[in-house]
Design an enzyme around this catalytic site. Sequence first.
Site, PDB file in Angstrom:
ATOM      1  N   HIS A 136      36.400 149.654  41.289  1.00  9.28           N
ATOM      2  CA  HIS A 136      37.047 149.796  42.204  1.00  9.28           C
ATOM      3  C   HIS A 136      37.038 151.084  42.942  1.00  9.28           C
ATOM      4  O   HIS A 136      37.520 151.819  41.758  1.00  9.28           O
ATOM      5  CB  HIS A 136      38.722 149.437  42.367  1.00  9.28           C
ATOM      6  CG  HIS A 136      39.455 148.965  43.441  1.00  9.28           C
ATOM      7  ND1 HIS A 136      39.778 149.660  44.207  1.00  9.28           N
ATOM      8  CD2 HIS A 136      40.434 147.768  44.297  1.00  9.28           C
ATOM      9  CE1 HIS A 136      40.630 149.455  44.853  1.00  9.28           C
ATOM     10  NE2 HIS A 136      40.924 148.071  45.004  1.00  9.28           N
ATOM     11  N   ASP A 213      41.581 150.691  33.478  1.00 11.24           N
ATOM     12  CA  ASP A 213      42.210 149.744  35.123  1.00 11.24           C
ATOM     13  C   ASP A 213      42.534 148.546  34.525  1.00 11.24           C
ATOM     14  O   ASP A 213      41.164 147.332  34.804  1.00 11.24           O
ATOM     15  CB  ASP A 213      41.199 150.499  35.981  1.00 11.24           C
ATOM     16  CG  ASP A 213      41.600 149.762  37.315  1.00 11.24           C
ATOM     17  OD1 ASP A 213      42.461 149.112  37.805  1.00 11.24           O
ATOM     18  OD2 ASP A 213      41.043 149.780  38.786  1.00 11.24           O
ATOM     19  N   GLN A 216      43.520 143.890  38.250  1.00 15.28           N
ATOM     20  CA  GLN A 216      43.407 142.266  37.711  1.00 15.28           C
ATOM     21  C   GLN A 216      43.140 141.987  37.062  1.00 15.28           C
ATOM     22  O   GLN A 216      44.046 140.877  36.978  1.00 15.28           O
ATOM     23  CB  GLN A 216      42.302 142.665  38.297  1.00 15.28           C
ATOM     24  CG  GLN A 216      41.619 143.259  39.143  1.00 15.28           C
ATOM     25  CD  GLN A 216      42.150 142.092  40.601  1.00 15.28           C
ATOM     26  OE1 GLN A 216      42.529 140.275  40.375  1.00 15.28           O
ATOM     27  NE2 GLN A 216      42.262 142.583  41.563  1.00 15.28           N
ATOM     28  N   LYS A 239      50.035 142.809  41.625  1.00 17.38           N
ATOM     29  CA  LYS A 239      49.419 141.751  41.716  1.00 17.38           C
ATOM     30  C   LYS A 239      49.957 141.130  40.070  1.00 17.38           C
ATOM     31  O   LYS A 239      48.814 140.196  39.586  1.00 17.38           O
ATOM     32  CB  LYS A 239      47.934 142.256  41.183  1.00 17.38           C
ATOM     33  CG  LYS A 239      47.165 143.226  42.494  1.00 17.38           C
ATOM     34  CD  LYS A 239      45.891 143.696  42.006  1.00 17.38           C
ATOM     35  CE  LYS A 239      45.607 144.969  42.653  1.00 17.38           C
ATOM     36  NZ  LYS A 239      44.996 144.512  44.343  1.00 17.38           N
ATOM     37  N   CYS A 377      36.937 146.879  48.299  1.00 18.98           N
ATOM     38  CA  CYS A 377      37.115 148.401  47.563  1.00 18.98           C
ATOM     39  C   CYS A 377      35.958 148.608  46.145  1.00 18.98           C
ATOM     40  O   CYS A 377      36.668 149.333  45.924  1.00 18.98           O
ATOM     41  CB  CYS A 377      38.562 148.072  47.390  1.00 18.98           C
ATOM     42  SG  CYS A 377      39.964 148.540  48.520  1.00 18.98           S
TER      43      CYS A 377
HETATM   44  C1  LIG Z   1      40.451 146.568  39.846  1.00 17.80           C
HETATM   45  C2  LIG Z   1      41.342 146.948  40.505  1.00 17.80           C
HETATM   46  N1  LIG Z   1      41.175 148.447  40.409  1.00 17.80           N
HETATM   47  C3  LIG Z   1      42.650 148.756  41.217  1.00 17.80           C
HETATM   48  C4  LIG Z   1      42.897 148.029  42.228  1.00 17.80           C
HETATM   49  C5  LIG Z   1      43.976 149.228  43.115  1.00 17.80           C
HETATM   50  O1  LIG Z   1      45.654 148.958  43.027  1.00 17.80           O
HETATM   51  P1  LIG Z   1      46.154 149.208  44.193  1.00 17.80           P
HETATM   52  O2  LIG Z   1      45.768 149.097  45.479  1.00 17.80           O
HETATM   53  O3  LIG Z   1      47.349 148.332  43.631  1.00 17.80           O
HETATM   54  O4  LIG Z   1      46.447 150.485  43.743  1.00 17.80           O
HETATM   55  C6  LIG Z   1      42.877 147.425  42.360  1.00 17.80           C
HETATM   56  C7  LIG Z   1      43.217 146.814  43.977  1.00 17.80           C
HETATM   57  O5  LIG Z   1      42.973 145.991  44.647  1.00 17.80           O
HETATM   58  C8  LIG Z   1      41.924 146.627  41.774  1.00 17.80           C
HETATM   59  O6  LIG Z   1      41.322 145.311  41.560  1.00 17.80           O
END
Ligand SMILES: Cc1ncc(COP(=O)(O)O)c(C=O)c1O
Lengths: 420, 152
Positions: A136, A213, A216, A239, A377
């Site tokens: 992401h 990370d 998900q 999430k 993203c």
């Molecule tokens: C794999 C992954 N990493 C990071 C994020 C970022 O999360 P947040 O926007 O809640 O900080 C997301 C969210 O879309 C994600 O799917």
Amino acid sequence: MKIESNAAVRPADTESDAPDWRDDFPILREEIGGKPLIYLDNGATTQKPQAVIDAEVAYYSRRNANVHRGVHTLSQRATDDYEAARSKIARFINAASPEEIIYVRGATEAINLVAQSYARPRVKAGDEILISAMEHHSNIVPWQMVCEQTGALLKVVQINDRGELDLEYFARLLGERTRLVAVTHLSNALGSIVPVERIIELAHAHGTPVLLDGAQAIAHLGVDVRALDCDFYAFSGHKLYGPTGIGVLYGKTALLSAMPPYQGGGDMIRSVTFEKTEYNDLPYKFEAGTPNIAGAIGLGAALDYVSGIGIAAIAAHERDLLDYATAQVEEVAGLRIVGTAAHKASILSFTLEGIHPHDIGTILDHQGIAIRAGHHCAMPVMQRFGIAGTARASFALYNTRAEVDALVAGLHEVQEMFKR
Amino acid sequence: MSDLRELYQDVIFDHYKKPRNCHVLDCANHQAEGYNPLCGDQLTVYLKVDNGVITDLSFNGSGCAISTASASLMTEALKGKTLKEVEHLFDDFHQMVTTPESAPEGAPRRDLGKLEVLSGVSEFPARVKCATLAWHTLQSALRKQTNPVSTE
Ligand SMILES: Cc1ncc(COP(=O)(O)O)c(C=O)c1O
């Protein structure tokens, strides 16, 4: 310590359980343009059970005060609840202690914290930070910033056509100068479960720490940070059926202790004079300013809720949905699943021949079906597959096979429309 | 909820499947790239402007049905128009796609001819950026901006 959360498995027939769980989520009674809401955008954010909503209301109605600052009763109550939530989080991921749980805004802030407080002071020009090709943006850009600031290099582990990380490639990239490995636990664009156990093993053999990370993964896979032996784990509350604006950075005590603070302000200090400031202990060193107290308490309630059902039962239900959906969409002509890894969870990304994901999204929305359309993203993933974007259905504990059927019917309608 | 058919009219599909003036324009003396970060759509608008008149124009790129059809219709509508006329058309088009029919409106809007097929977009706020991408890119090309425009 034992993780009760991941151990509690509901027996057998989880499919028929989903309707009960559904009742816990008031928003699922909403209608979209006269049609019942079918919410399949859980990868973006999940809906909140009544218990989480109630916890926030109760906090603001009866217990609101600033934390760690008052001698009065309310402040004590707020502090107790806020810290109790931290302990719940520690238990949920099986951290060694609550001081390893840093409250942040979300996965994004957690990763930025590690980038700026762990990586930036340590890495030198020519050092390397290793990520994967399915990250992401929030697990790419913070590292690019560190590289810009230090002259370090960002190395990218490639993925194959199924969306699986190439472990051999990873082992080859892992070198003398690799200072940190940062990879996703579960890909948001492809649904691939990354073999993080192997990655951590290989990286540690080189003495390189690993950040996962878990944005998900946290809602779909049982996460035990000590069994994984990861050095950092990042996730967002929203999430995981919790509120927005609250998230977690887990870090091993030894690493966190050696890191400088991320931001300066109140709460993160022990004493301040104009000559010298002494920083507070973990975890407060990283928590400058008044935090998202209601969010933390709401997240605690979300973990109670999830633990009550059991991650294993949730995962089994979602596994069934993903398998069912994968089989059902097979019969949609011109549909191509993007991300066909052997190990997947909760996410079905696809394209329809001749129809842009954006149009799929609008037409499905008209039937009350919420999906995500676009690059999620993760633009490098889209470039890897040579597409501008995908349509993505992502599942949560309250989704049902009937909703998958509605999705498939919806896709046929999309195609009907484009036949004209 | 507004009818999907108001958005996806036959003319839209026609222009999506057979976009007009969809190619590089070799003789162009203005061009710009447009980008919609929300969906990843990207297009380039090419213009040939002589003495304040658009004598030829085209676009290239990939996008959704709405953005592709809008770009295609735009190239048809603007050929032979003076820059002054283009400016007015831009304003009217923008008003058309951003003001829902149901909204209590002040001055009645000028009829935009073939471009009217995109009026349904006003009921789908999430899609306004798709419909205006080509137009914003056109503006940027006229200003000879070298940076890609973004609808965000
Ligand atoms: C794999 C992954 N990493 C990071 C994020 C970022 O999360 P947040 O926007 O809640 O900080 C997301 C969210 O879309 C994600 O799917």
